[in-house]
Design a protein around this motif. Structure first.
Motif, mmCIF file in Angstrom:
data_model
loop_
_atom_site.group_PDB
_atom_site.id
_atom_site.type_symbol
_atom_site.label_atom_id
_atom_site.label_comp_id
_atom_site.label_asym_id
_atom_site.label_seq_id
_atom_site.Cartn_x
_atom_site.Cartn_y
_atom_site.Cartn_z
ATOM 1 N N THR A 57 0.790 -1.164 -0.169
ATOM 2 C CA THR A 57 0.169 -0.054 0.098
ATOM 3 C C THR A 57 0.828 1.084 0.108
ATOM 4 O O THR A 57 1.885 1.243 0.554
ATOM 5 C CB THR A 57 -1.085 0.132 1.178
ATOM 6 N N ALA A 58 0.637 2.217 -0.857
ATOM 7 C CA ALA A 58 1.137 3.572 -0.822
ATOM 8 C C ALA A 58 0.356 4.319 -0.089
ATOM 9 O O ALA A 58 -0.573 4.416 0.528
ATOM 10 C CB ALA A 58 1.404 4.004 -2.153
ATOM 11 N N LEU A 59 1.299 5.474 0.541
ATOM 12 C CA LEU A 59 0.615 6.606 1.581
ATOM 13 C C LEU A 59 0.424 7.669 0.407
ATOM 14 O O LEU A 59 1.197 8.299 -0.155
ATOM 15 C CB LEU A 59 1.983 7.136 2.447
ATOM 16 N N LYS A 357 10.749 2.919 0.011
ATOM 17 C CA LYS A 357 9.997 1.607 0.480
ATOM 18 C C LYS A 357 10.471 1.536 1.882
ATOM 19 O O LYS A 357 11.464 1.373 2.527
ATOM 20 C CB LYS A 357 10.722 0.593 -0.413
ATOM 21 N N MET A 358 9.217 1.074 2.587
ATOM 22 C CA MET A 358 8.960 0.833 3.829
ATOM 23 C C MET A 358 8.177 -0.323 4.310
ATOM 24 O O MET A 358 7.685 -0.808 3.497
ATOM 25 C CB MET A 358 8.826 1.846 4.804
ATOM 26 N N ASP A 365 6.952 6.897 10.152
ATOM 27 C CA ASP A 365 8.069 7.344 9.387
ATOM 28 C C ASP A 365 7.601 8.078 8.169
ATOM 29 O O ASP A 365 8.106 8.927 7.610
ATOM 30 C CB ASP A 365 9.088 6.320 9.382
ATOM 31 N N ALA A 366 6.680 7.254 7.387
ATOM 32 C CA ALA A 366 6.390 7.515 6.081
ATOM 33 C C ALA A 366 5.642 8.830 6.133
ATOM 34 O O ALA A 366 5.544 9.634 5.187
ATOM 35 C CB ALA A 366 5.591 6.531 5.477
ATOM 36 N N VAL A 379 6.249 3.536 -0.733
ATOM 37 C CA VAL A 379 5.403 2.141 -0.737
ATOM 38 C C VAL A 379 5.616 1.321 0.314
ATOM 39 O O VAL A 379 6.743 0.892 0.815
ATOM 40 C CB VAL A 379 5.748 1.449 -2.169
ATOM 41 N N LEU A 380 4.674 0.957 1.254
ATOM 42 C CA LEU A 380 4.799 0.030 2.212
ATOM 43 C C LEU A 380 4.417 -1.311 2.014
ATOM 44 O O LEU A 380 3.415 -1.554 1.554
ATOM 45 C CB LEU A 380 3.525 0.674 3.455
#
Length: 386
Positions: A57-59, A357-358, A365-366, A379-380
């Motif tokens: 999933t992206a923020l 990328k996390m 943090d994102a 992108v998580l």
């Protein structure tokens, strides 16, 4: 992840074990506070619902907007996230379009294919969209968690109505195509479908986040000759150049209105402007940057907290002011798979948008990176694909 059996359902003539899943999610317990990684319960999909294992999933800045603003539409606690890709884990009764193992993208704009809006090629809105925000199969500590934007993808598992799920190419890399669930479609579609940018035209894109960069990419795909990238952060100009921008303007470098700057650069104003900030003053500037007679300005940036205004002469002189949501005619269940196909055919650049990328554990943090204006899309990684 843990689960326990709650019932047997007969699906397609076969009795299937249906379970409650206990998994990890990032829960927003209250506004303006860090998200908390919790173990939540995800109930089985009910009639016409699909339970999805979220892989990536992206923020998106819209997530931050609803985390920081207390609105009547969204209350707490809730699970944010709406730009994701995953794999169908199970389906409820009445679901025939999806099966376990399908790769999918949940979409925040449903498509029932039956209502007046879904039958019209002029929009991707759904007549009863807000009603899907009422249900939720997610709970934590005995409390119901609000289903955000029909999706709630900051969770290892989520349950979505089948009309808000798009099946995609089984070979698609989920850590890339998740961006198609919101940001890329929104900007790219605004240029092609709303502004209807023409070959040889001049364009200005206000705001160079993921949506704005996607709008730049869309202007280039449409054949624009001049694409002016406007942002107060010059560090973003390089990405804009890679995606097609030809000129760059930092409003802080000028002592006159940005509309006048762009007018001077383009002999009276650009043919098309696309606002991707969500700031009402920028919206007005984008309109006023358009040429008289035929200029078209499209609002893409989201806000619902402030009114906006312009002098009537700006429209009486021939300009058009429009709004866009997910690129308007990217009708969700139909349009999203087509965008994935475009990426697989190397007609769409997604890699340039991903700067970090996390893991889901690093979601705060994102958020901090986005609030500081660092990077484009984080992108998580949520669940392993296998």
């Amino acid at each position: 992840m843990h689960s326990h059996v709650i019932k047997l359902w007969r699906l397609r003539g076969v009795f299937t074990t249906i379970t409650v899943i206990r998994c990890k999610a990032a829960v927003a317990w209250e506004p303006n506070k860090p998200l908390v990684i919790e173990e939540i319960e995800v109930a089985p999909p009910q009639s016409n619902e699909v339970r999805i294992k979220i892989v990536t999933t992206a923020l998106c800045r819209t997530d931050l907007y609803f985390l920081s603003e207390s609105t009547t539409k969204y209350t707490f606690p809730m699970v944010l996230g709406h730009e994701a890709a995953g794999i169908v884990e199970s389906v409820g009764p009445g679901v025939t379009e999806f099966k376990p193992g399908d790769k999918v993208i949940p979409v925040f704009l449903p498509q029932c294919r039956e209502c007046r809006f879904c039958k019209s090629p002029k929009t991707n809105l759904w007549k009863r969209c807000s009603r899907l925000n009422i249900f939720s199969r997610l709970t934590c500590r005995g409390k119901k968690l609000l289903q955000f934007a029909n999706t709630s993808t900051f969770s290892e598992y989520t349950v979505v109505n089948q009309i808000a799920v798009a099946k995609i190419d089984p070979e698609a890399p989920l850590d890339k195509v998740c961006l198609i669930g919101c940001g890329v479609c929104s900007g790219y579609g605004a240029a092609l479908n709303n502004a209807r940018v023409e070959p040889g035209s001049s364009c200005a894109v206000f705001g160079l986040g993921a949506v704005g960069l996607a709008a730049v990419m869309g202007c280039k795909a449409a054949g624009a000759k001049t694409i002016i990238a406007v942002d107060t952060n010059p560090d973003k100009f390089h990405k804009a150049r890679v995606l097609g921008a030809t000129d760059f303007v930092n409003p802080n470098d000028h002592d006159k209105p940005i509309s006048q700057v762009l007018s001077d650069m383009t002999n009276g104003g650009v043919d098309y402007s696309i606002e991707c900030v969500g700031n009402v003053e920028v919206m007005r500037s984008a309109l006023e940057s358009c040429v008289k007679g035929w200029g078209v300005s499209v609002i893409v940036g989201y806000t619902d907290m402030h009114d906006f205004a312009a002098r009537p002469i700006q429209l009486l002189s021939g300009r058009t002011w429009k709004g866009s949501k997910l690129g308007v005619t990217w009708i969700s269940k139909d349009g999203v798979p087509e965008m994935v196909k475009a990426y697989m055919a190397k007609k769409l650049n997604l890699e340039e948008f991903i700067t970090h990328k996390m893991t889901l554990n690093q979601v705060n943090d994102a958020i901090e990176l986005m609030e500081q204006g660092i990077g484009i899309r984080t992108v998580l990684s949520v669940s392993p694909q296998q």
